[in-house]
Design a protein around this motif. Structure first.
Motif, mmCIF file in Angstrom:
data_model
loop_
_atom_site.group_PDB
_atom_site.id
_atom_site.type_symbol
_atom_site.label_atom_id
_atom_site.label_comp_id
_atom_site.label_asym_id
_atom_site.label_seq_id
_atom_site.Cartn_x
_atom_site.Cartn_y
_atom_site.Cartn_z
ATOM 1 N N ALA A 1 0.827 -1.211 0.000
ATOM 2 C CA ALA A 1 0.000 0.000 0.000
ATOM 3 C C ALA A 1 0.858 1.257 0.000
ATOM 4 O O ALA A 1 0.601 2.200 -0.764
ATOM 5 C CB ALA A 1 -0.929 -0.001 1.217
ATOM 6 N N VAL A 2 1.897 1.283 0.827
ATOM 7 C CA VAL A 2 2.722 2.496 0.891
ATOM 8 C C VAL A 2 3.614 2.620 -0.345
ATOM 9 O O VAL A 2 3.941 3.729 -0.775
ATOM 10 C CB VAL A 2 3.556 2.555 2.191
ATOM 11 N N TYR A 3 4.001 1.489 -0.952
ATOM 12 C CA TYR A 3 4.716 1.544 -2.222
ATOM 13 C C TYR A 3 3.822 2.212 -3.274
ATOM 14 O O TYR A 3 4.281 3.045 -4.063
ATOM 15 C CB TYR A 3 5.106 0.139 -2.683
ATOM 16 N N GLU A 4 2.551 1.831 -3.287
ATOM 17 C CA GLU A 4 1.616 2.414 -4.257
ATOM 18 C C GLU A 4 1.452 3.911 -4.033
ATOM 19 O O GLU A 4 1.380 4.685 -5.001
ATOM 20 C CB GLU A 4 0.259 1.698 -4.161
ATOM 21 N N ILE A 5 1.417 4.333 -2.781
ATOM 22 C CA ILE A 5 1.308 5.766 -2.491
ATOM 23 C C ILE A 5 2.530 6.512 -3.019
ATOM 24 O O ILE A 5 2.413 7.570 -3.638
ATOM 25 C CB ILE A 5 1.126 6.001 -0.980
ATOM 26 N N GLY A 6 3.723 5.959 -2.785
ATOM 27 C CA GLY A 6 4.941 6.571 -3.302
ATOM 28 C C GLY A 6 4.949 6.603 -4.818
ATOM 29 O O GLY A 6 5.343 7.601 -5.431
ATOM 30 N N ALA A 7 4.500 5.519 -5.450
ATOM 31 C CA ALA A 7 4.441 5.455 -6.913
ATOM 32 C C ALA A 7 3.457 6.483 -7.466
ATOM 33 O O ALA A 7 3.735 7.153 -8.473
ATOM 34 C CB ALA A 7 4.046 4.046 -7.347
ATOM 35 N N LEU A 8 2.310 6.620 -6.814
ATOM 36 C CA LEU A 8 1.302 7.602 -7.255
ATOM 37 C C LEU A 8 1.839 9.019 -7.137
ATOM 38 O O LEU A 8 1.562 9.873 -7.990
ATOM 39 C CB LEU A 8 0.036 7.438 -6.416
ATOM 40 N N ARG A 9 2.607 9.252 -6.087
ATOM 41 C CA ARG A 9 3.218 10.569 -5.929
ATOM 42 C C ARG A 9 4.177 10.854 -7.076
ATOM 43 O O ARG A 9 4.258 11.992 -7.577
ATOM 44 C CB ARG A 9 3.944 10.620 -4.576
ATOM 45 N N ALA A 10 4.919 9.836 -7.525
ATOM 46 C CA ALA A 10 5.834 9.995 -8.651
ATOM 47 C C ALA A 10 5.061 10.253 -9.953
ATOM 48 O O ALA A 10 5.460 11.097 -10.763
ATOM 49 C CB ALA A 10 6.701 8.745 -8.790
ATOM 50 N N ILE A 11 3.969 9.535 -10.151
ATOM 51 C CA ILE A 11 3.158 9.716 -11.362
ATOM 52 C C ILE A 11 2.589 11.128 -11.410
ATOM 53 O O ILE A 11 2.494 11.744 -12.485
ATOM 54 C CB ILE A 11 2.025 8.668 -11.415
ATOM 55 N N ASP A 12 2.215 11.663 -10.247
ATOM 56 C CA ASP A 12 1.695 13.033 -10.185
ATOM 57 C C ASP A 12 2.669 14.034 -10.811
ATOM 58 O O ASP A 12 2.253 15.001 -11.446
ATOM 59 C CB ASP A 12 1.430 13.424 -8.724
ATOM 60 N N ASP A 13 3.964 13.810 -10.611
ATOM 61 C CA ASP A 13 4.964 14.732 -11.149
ATOM 62 C C ASP A 13 5.051 14.680 -12.666
ATOM 63 O O ASP A 13 5.536 15.611 -13.297
ATOM 64 C CB ASP A 13 6.341 14.421 -10.559
ATOM 65 N N LEU A 14 4.616 13.577 -13.241
ATOM 66 C CA LEU A 14 4.676 13.419 -14.688
ATOM 67 C C LEU A 14 3.515 14.123 -15.391
ATOM 68 O O LEU A 14 3.630 14.548 -16.542
ATOM 69 C CB LEU A 14 4.656 11.926 -15.032
ATOM 70 N N LEU A 15 2.409 14.247 -14.680
ATOM 71 C CA LEU A 15 1.177 14.757 -15.286
ATOM 72 C C LEU A 15 1.158 16.284 -15.335
ATOM 73 O O LEU A 15 1.668 16.950 -14.446
ATOM 74 C CB LEU A 15 -0.034 14.257 -14.495
#
Length: 427
Positions: A19-33
């Protein structure tokens, strides 16, 4: 470019560290958008640990806010604590203790009556009936989700969702996939999350109505097919569980005859680390192979649908050797997810740009590269990573005010590029 493209985010299971890996990954994706966030998907599908993240994400809670809940710095919501996932149900254990003597006697008499035909394993198996249905009570997680939604001003109700949310569990008595969401099984979001996360033997089954439910991952770690059935043309999947590639020998520090330091390569099999490493690898092999087969079949059946799969690398030591339910590793794994996925997004940028561009989603890696450079310059200082993870503004232009003019210019150039791309493919 696909007009009126419908997008879906599918979050797979993987325990607390997943779950926390997914949160970190989502935070990274946010920077791409550009001009959008990961909260702007049309459909959210969550299984097990992914159900917890998806339930808040679909309400508009950002990955940054989730990180604040994890470390206890959120101004409104309470901290996510150990008691929310490791709650011993005292009443249930008391009832189990009262029934234990009778069950032990039944097992012993059965063994004596059939002593000629029963093995030691048969006896141990019959004694297992005396064990409780789970070590912990999953309803503690339900109470956390219910209170968290309330603290943030949201309802615990699928029918009052602005964006589609589906949570996957498994019906214990039938073995069938159970889908919670508007138009499917009716239940509070909090209870659906608890049911989806009820890992067998670790948690007792969660009863909703007259049915009992266990972890949704028993029927597949990611229900991508459901997102496609709901009309998604673009599906982004985040899967935290990947088998560890242990083929490379480890470098073992040693000394030569002159007491000079050197390194020696040595092959260390996973079995040398005990049964937990074998079980960990087996679970990941089964989950990962099932997911990739699922993706392969869906791509064949729905060639018009783009499926993007984001997951750790096969040599990701930290994701493998951290127990999936290790509470103390939550912040470290979140930071690791952010950093590793940020690197992956930068390296695979052309693929992401082309795929997302077909659905009218502009992206830029300028901020991603800037953040990677700053992290490298700090020698991967956890405080620097944490500051970056929690600092991005909601307008999608990063946390440095000096970068905003460049961000707006790049946004305009990306939009122009998409218009030209669409025109070229129409002609």
């Amino acid at each position: 470019m696909i007009k009126d493209s419908k997008t879906a985010l599918v979050l797979a299971g993987g325990g607390l560290t997943g779950a926390v890996y997914e949160i970190g990954a989502l935070r990274a994706i946010d920077d791409l958008l550009i001009d959008r966030t990961v909260n702007d998907f049309d459909i959210f599908v969550g299984t097990s640990a992914g159900a917890l993240v998806a339930s808040f994400l679909s309400k508009g809670v950002s990955p940054q806010e989730m990180l604040q809940v994890i470390d206890g710095s959120h101004p409104y919501a309470g901290k996510f604590e150990r008691k929310h996932i490791f709650d011993m149900n005292t009443a249930r254990y008391l009832q189990w203790g009262l029934n234990l003597p009778g069950k032990l006697l039944d097992a012993w008499f059965t063994y004596l009556r059939n002593i000629g035909d029963m093995s030691l394993f048969d006896l141990v198996w019959s004694l297992s009936e005396a064990l409780p249905s789970g070590l912990y009570d999953g309803m503690a997680l339900a109470r956390f989700v219910q209170q968290g939604l309330q603290d943030l001003g949201f309802t615990d109700d699928f029918q009052r969702q602005e964006r589609e949310l589906y949570i996957i569990a498994t019906d214990l008595d039938s073995g069938e996939r159970a889908i919670f969401g508007n138009g499917y099984i009716d239940a509070p979001i909090s209870k659906a999350v608890a049911a989806s996360s009820a890992l067998p033997m670790l948690y007792s089954p969660v009863q909703i109505g007259d049915r009992e439910y266990i972890d949704g991952g028993m029927r597949g770690t990611a229900s991508i097919d459901l997102a496609i059935e709901r009309g998604a043309n673009l599906v982004v999947v985040i899967n935290p569980l990947v088998p560890y590639d242990n083929q490379q020998p480890l470098e073992i520090p040693t000394k030569d005859s002159n007491d000079e330091p050197l390194t020696q390569e040595e092959k260390v099999h996973l079995s040398k680390k005990g049964v937990q490493s074998i079980a960990n690898q087996v679970i990941r092999i089964v989950v990962h192979s099932g997911l990739h087969y699922h993706v392969k079949q869906l791509r064949r059946a729905h060639p018009q649908v783009d499926i993007i799969l984001i997951e750790p690398g096969a040599e990701d030591f930290q994701m493998f050797f951290n127990n999936i339910m290790r509470y103390s590793a939550r912040l470290a794994v979140a930071k690791h997810g952010f950093e590793s996925v940020t690197l992956d997004l930068a390296e695979e940028y052309p693929m992401y740009k082309e795929t997302l561009g077909r659905h009218g989603i502009p992206i830029s890696r300028r901020l991603v590269i800037d953040e990677l450079n700053e992290i490298a310059a700090s020698n991967h200082d956890p405080q620097v990573i944490r500051r970056i993870m929690e600092a991005k503004d909601r307008d999608g232009c990063g946390w440095r005010r000096a970068d905003r003019p460049l961000c707006k210019l790049e946004r305009s150039l990306s939009e122009l590029e998409m218009i030209l791309y669409d025109a070229a493919h129409r002609s």
